[in-house]
Design an enzyme around this catalytic site. Structure first.
Site, mmCIF file in Angstrom:
data_model
loop_
_atom_site.group_PDB
_atom_site.id
_atom_site.type_symbol
_atom_site.label_atom_id
_atom_site.label_comp_id
_atom_site.label_asym_id
_atom_site.label_seq_id
_atom_site.Cartn_x
_atom_site.Cartn_y
_atom_site.Cartn_z
ATOM 1 N N HIS A 54 27.596 -40.673 -4.172
ATOM 2 C CA HIS A 54 27.047 -41.267 -4.905
ATOM 3 C C HIS A 54 26.927 -40.974 -6.453
ATOM 4 O O HIS A 54 25.948 -41.387 -7.219
ATOM 5 C CB HIS A 54 24.664 -41.845 -5.047
ATOM 6 C CG HIS A 54 25.061 -42.093 -3.273
ATOM 7 N ND1 HIS A 54 25.532 -43.098 -3.111
ATOM 8 C CD2 HIS A 54 24.543 -41.429 -1.957
ATOM 9 C CE1 HIS A 54 25.484 -43.773 -1.792
ATOM 10 N NE2 HIS A 54 24.487 -42.783 -0.997
ATOM 11 N N GLU A 74 17.532 -23.788 -3.906
ATOM 12 C CA GLU A 74 16.865 -22.386 -3.857
ATOM 13 C C GLU A 74 18.218 -21.955 -4.141
ATOM 14 O O GLU A 74 18.415 -20.614 -5.260
ATOM 15 C CB GLU A 74 16.030 -21.980 -2.830
ATOM 16 C CG GLU A 74 15.504 -20.392 -2.369
ATOM 17 C CD GLU A 74 15.080 -20.262 -4.025
ATOM 18 O OE1 GLU A 74 14.502 -20.931 -5.016
ATOM 19 O OE2 GLU A 74 14.924 -19.074 -4.681
ATOM 20 N N LYS A 132 18.932 -19.427 -7.613
ATOM 21 C CA LYS A 132 19.229 -17.757 -7.528
ATOM 22 C C LYS A 132 20.580 -17.475 -8.334
ATOM 23 O O LYS A 132 20.094 -16.905 -8.502
ATOM 24 C CB LYS A 132 19.098 -17.512 -5.737
ATOM 25 C CG LYS A 132 17.965 -17.323 -5.154
ATOM 26 C CD LYS A 132 16.883 -16.003 -5.646
ATOM 27 C CE LYS A 132 16.293 -17.086 -6.557
ATOM 28 N NZ LYS A 132 15.074 -17.583 -5.857
ATOM 29 N N TRP A 161 -2.796 -2.205 -1.642
ATOM 30 C CA TRP A 161 -2.599 -3.795 -1.982
ATOM 31 C C TRP A 161 -3.254 -4.742 -1.041
ATOM 32 O O TRP A 161 -3.042 -5.290 0.419
ATOM 33 C CB TRP A 161 -1.219 -3.952 -1.973
ATOM 34 C CG TRP A 161 -0.597 -5.328 -3.034
ATOM 35 C CD1 TRP A 161 -0.393 -5.237 -3.891
ATOM 36 C CD2 TRP A 161 -0.369 -6.621 -2.391
ATOM 37 N NE1 TRP A 161 0.162 -6.215 -4.567
ATOM 38 C CE2 TRP A 161 0.408 -7.149 -3.644
ATOM 39 C CE3 TRP A 161 -0.500 -6.957 -1.011
ATOM 40 C CZ2 TRP A 161 -0.025 -8.202 -3.120
ATOM 41 C CZ3 TRP A 161 0.053 -7.642 -0.673
ATOM 42 C CH2 TRP A 161 0.117 -8.730 -1.970
ATOM 43 N N ARG A 193 4.830 0.117 -6.137
ATOM 44 C CA ARG A 193 4.868 -0.977 -5.508
ATOM 45 C C ARG A 193 3.701 -2.083 -5.279
ATOM 46 O O ARG A 193 3.343 -2.508 -4.559
ATOM 47 C CB ARG A 193 4.653 0.194 -4.440
ATOM 48 C CG ARG A 193 5.618 0.742 -3.225
ATOM 49 C CD ARG A 193 5.554 1.436 -2.432
ATOM 50 N NE ARG A 193 6.057 1.318 -1.059
ATOM 51 C CZ ARG A 193 7.079 0.401 -0.641
ATOM 52 N NH1 ARG A 193 7.831 0.808 -0.924
ATOM 53 N NH2 ARG A 193 7.055 -0.899 0.337
ATOM 54 N N ASN A 229 -1.259 2.555 5.674
ATOM 55 C CA ASN A 229 -0.628 1.198 5.529
ATOM 56 C C ASN A 229 -0.327 0.093 6.908
ATOM 57 O O ASN A 229 -0.088 1.291 7.871
ATOM 58 C CB ASN A 229 0.343 1.633 4.831
ATOM 59 C CG ASN A 229 0.818 1.844 3.463
ATOM 60 O OD1 ASN A 229 -0.918 1.912 3.298
ATOM 61 N ND2 ASN A 229 1.893 2.194 3.342
ATOM 62 N N GLY A 230 -0.541 -0.911 6.610
ATOM 63 C CA GLY A 230 0.286 -1.942 7.712
ATOM 64 C C GLY A 230 -1.118 -2.879 8.531
ATOM 65 O O GLY A 230 -1.883 -2.979 7.414
ATOM 66 N N CYS A 248 0.834 -0.918 -0.057
ATOM 67 C CA CYS A 248 0.446 -0.068 0.145
ATOM 68 C C CYS A 248 1.172 1.709 -0.022
ATOM 69 O O CYS A 248 2.072 0.690 0.527
ATOM 70 C CB CYS A 248 -1.220 -0.229 0.979
ATOM 71 S SG CYS A 248 -1.933 -1.281 1.328
ATOM 72 N N LYS A 284 9.136 -12.517 -15.267
ATOM 73 C CA LYS A 284 7.972 -12.345 -13.666
ATOM 74 C C LYS A 284 7.106 -13.515 -13.789
ATOM 75 O O LYS A 284 6.597 -14.037 -13.193
ATOM 76 C CB LYS A 284 7.864 -11.315 -13.501
ATOM 77 C CG LYS A 284 7.437 -11.252 -11.969
ATOM 78 C CD LYS A 284 9.447 -11.052 -11.116
ATOM 79 C CE LYS A 284 8.857 -11.895 -9.261
ATOM 80 N NZ LYS A 284 9.865 -12.372 -8.620
ATOM 81 N N GLU A 306 19.839 -17.931 -11.858
ATOM 82 C CA GLU A 306 18.979 -16.981 -12.895
ATOM 83 C C GLU A 306 19.459 -16.164 -13.365
ATOM 84 O O GLU A 306 19.521 -15.640 -14.121
ATOM 85 C CB GLU A 306 18.028 -16.590 -12.099
ATOM 86 C CG GLU A 306 16.865 -17.690 -11.723
ATOM 87 C CD GLU A 306 16.187 -17.162 -10.575
ATOM 88 O OE1 GLU A 306 16.357 -16.830 -9.739
ATOM 89 O OE2 GLU A 306 14.344 -17.194 -11.502
#
Ligand code: F6R
Length: 598
Positions: A497, A474, A478, A75, A27, A99-100, A2, A593, A481
């Site tokens: 192995h 992950e 990263k 948002w 945002r 906001n929050g 927000c 994205k 990518e």
């Protein structure tokens, strides 16, 4: 997430507010609104979707002469992105933007309803403006500030709030706790915003309000009484990235804030509360299947360890593109959980439809309310990471893992597996894990320097055990990518192995070595690689003699704290290698994205 703007002055208020909101578009938001108070009139406009929809709605409105105005991009977190849920929220003669998250809004709402207040929206924000008007009934000083203070003191949670009232048409009341709020003074008036960008061009003197700040501004010089007046950086792109070089870097740095939002209102000493999910939802469920792609799949794999360890519920994790065509066996007692940052990933969406066809209960863990995946699922837990601009997912992953952790504790509690003490330990551990994601600037500096040694070679192995195995996957994802270097994640016990055949000094191994989970086991695995001359970089809190490089993190109290600390290290390492290689970190080649094709 927000965004907030506010203005006190004589200029055309509508234009200033709309321009400010446009500066906050980066945002992410799903609805927007403004209120202008001038000539004793309070005018509010709201619209779902882009700011241009709001512009169309107030095209004929002119707001010249002295007055005040507030504007907001929302948002959605509590309630769908509809016009009614958009801010500003309205009571009889006052409007508020926020906001929050107000954690105790339901209690407040109940009390106010008993006193006759009627609510229109599903949001947590609306209680603020009603509570203010309630307190105003006996505001002894009659300047509104006492009532505003009392209102703020009742709120639990995080907030940046601006409130205007017809009774006090020359001022904006403000309060800040946890969510950012800036106030600035320029030639043409007083300005508020939740980040720098909307203030550029209007003011160069600003105050970044501290937590606990509460007050009001009119045009009578209160600004000059504020402490810590600072100059404002006038570069807009810089302001949007909040001083960071890339959005990805900014998103790594804000993880501790968004994780707080993820737990807020859901995790407390009394228990776990999952809004919009009834307890009955999990009745009869004896197994979980998690389905996702890419980074979300890695979060799902991490979730399996948590669900099985904490809630003792059998959990399968499947890659959506594989699941779709594998003629999977689905049982009605199985809960089908899909994880998606965007909520639009084609393979995940189609897998979800298959599960629904087989009459499975479905639950989405998603960052975007009202996305296709959210609409298609029976229930949803929003991750509340805010918009993620960097193509390589960071904060979305962190919040996905956190939601799965919350779900595990919820189910463990529900199944009476977690007693009060174990529950309390889990909550403490979550808070510690969130703190562990706060970037240590010295550690970041060290990673910047270290990255120059990892630009060549013939590949990377990221290794870990247990829940650190998906984290290793992950970390490798990263790096590949954004650096375009070959990297693979592997369970450290599996190296012997096969992959150990690749080991030589040009093979880089990044070893995740948590002190609190299988430390001795992974130590032996890493020794085996060191003995074959692999170049080894360890991440852990212990000195490890056989390592070529060590990234030392603070010793956490448990393995989940270590998990979140190491996650940040892996993200920063990938970032710094990619920057050194001169790549566009936020828009890596060939990647999108939101992957809406199969
Ligand atoms: C990697 C990344 C992707 C996504 C994947 C699924 O950084 O972002 O691997 O995780 O494309 O996307 P969502 O989560 O939107 O379903």
């Amino acid at each position: 997430m927000c965004g907030i703007v506010g203005y006190i002055g004589k200029k055309e208020k509508k234009e200033i507010l709309l321009k400010g909101l446009k500066e906050l578009e980066y945002r992410g938001y799903d609805s927007a609104g403004i209120t202008v108070l001038s000539d004793g009139e309070l005018k509010t406009f709201k619209a779902v979707g882009r700011i241009c929809n709001l512009e169309n709605k107030c095209a004929d409105f002119i707001s010249e002469g002295f007055g005040v105005g507030i504007g907001h991009t929302r948002w959605a977190t509590h309630g769908k992105p509809t016009e009614v849920n958009a801010h500003p929220h309205i009571a009889d003669f006052s409007n508020v933007i926020h906001n929050g998250i107000i954690e105790n809004y339901q209690e407040i709402k109940k009390l106010l309803e008993q006193k006759g207040h009627q609510f229109l929206s599903q949001t947590d924000t609306e209680v603020i403006v009603h509570l203010f008007e309630e307190y105003l009934k006996d505001d002894a000083e009659n300047n509104g500030f006492e009532a505003f203070k009392k209102t703020i003191f009742c709120l639990k949670g995080a907030y940046a709030i601006l409130l205007v009232s017809k009774k006090y048409p020359d001022r904006i009341f403000y309060a800040k706790n946890g969510s950012p709020l800036i106030v600035g003074k320029g030639q043409t008036g007083i300005f508020f915003a939740s980040s720098d960008a909307p203030l550029i061009g209007y003011t160069d003197k600003v105050v970044y309000l501290e937590d606990g700040a509460i007050g009001y501004m009119d045009d009578n010089g209160q600004f000059d009484l504020l402490k810590n007046i600072k100059s404002l950086e006038q570069n807009r792109a810089f302001a949007q990235k909040e001083g960071f070089r890339y959005f990805m870097e900014k998103e790594i740095y804000e993880q501790h804030k968004v994780l707080l939002e993820t737990v807020m209102g859901r995790v407390s000493e009394e228990g776990i509360y999952l809004e919009s999910i009834e307890d009955r939802f999990f009745e009869g469920i004896d197994e979980i299947t998690i389905c996702a792609c890419g980074t979300s799949y890695h979060a799902g794999m991490s979730g399996k360890y948590l669900l099985e360890r904490i809630a003792k519920i059998k959990t399968n994790v499947v890659i959506a593109s594989e699941f779709r065509y594998s003629e999977p066996i689905m049982r009605e007692k199985e809960l089908f959980v899909v994880i998606s940052q965007s909520g639009e990933t084609a393979d995940t969406l189609e897998a979800l439809k298959l599960a629904k066809k087989a009459h499975l209960k479905t639950l989405a863990i998603c960052n975007v309310d009202n996305s296709s995946i959210v609409r298609e699922s029976d229930a949803v837990i929003l991750t509340r990471a805010g918009i993620e601009k960097g193509v390589a997912s960071t904060k979305a992953f962190a919040t996905q893992v956190m939601v799965l952790w919350i779900l595990s504790v919820y189910m463990g509690r529900h199944k009476k597996i977690l007693d009060n003490q174990c529950f309390k330990n889990q909550v403490e551990s979550m808070i510690a894990a969130i703190r562990a994601t706060e970037v240590d600037v010295k550690l970041h500096e060290r990673l910047k320097r270290l990255s120059k040694r990892y630009l060549h070679g013939h590949g990377f192995f990221f290794i870990g055990r247990d829940i650190f195995y998906p984290l290793a996957l992950e970390g490798a994802l990263k790096l590949k990518e954004i650096s375009y270097l070959h990297a693979e994640g592997y369970p450290s016990g599996e190296m012997k192995h096969g992959p150990i055949a690749l080991v030589d000094s040009l093979l880089f191994t990044v070893a995740l070595m948590p002190r609190h989970l299988l430390y001795e086991k992974i130590k032996s695995n890493v020794e085996e690689l060191a003995a074959r001359d692999a170049t080894i970089c360890t991440i852990g809190s212990e000195i490890f003699e056989s390592a070529d490089d060590m990234i030392i993190i603070k010793e956490g109290a448990d393995y989940m704290e270590e998990f979140f600390s190491m996650m940040v290290v892996l993200q920063l390492l990938a970032l710094e290698v990619a920057i050194r290689l001169g790549n566009d970190v936020d828009m890596p080649r060939n990647l999108a994205k939101s992957v809406t094709v199969e």
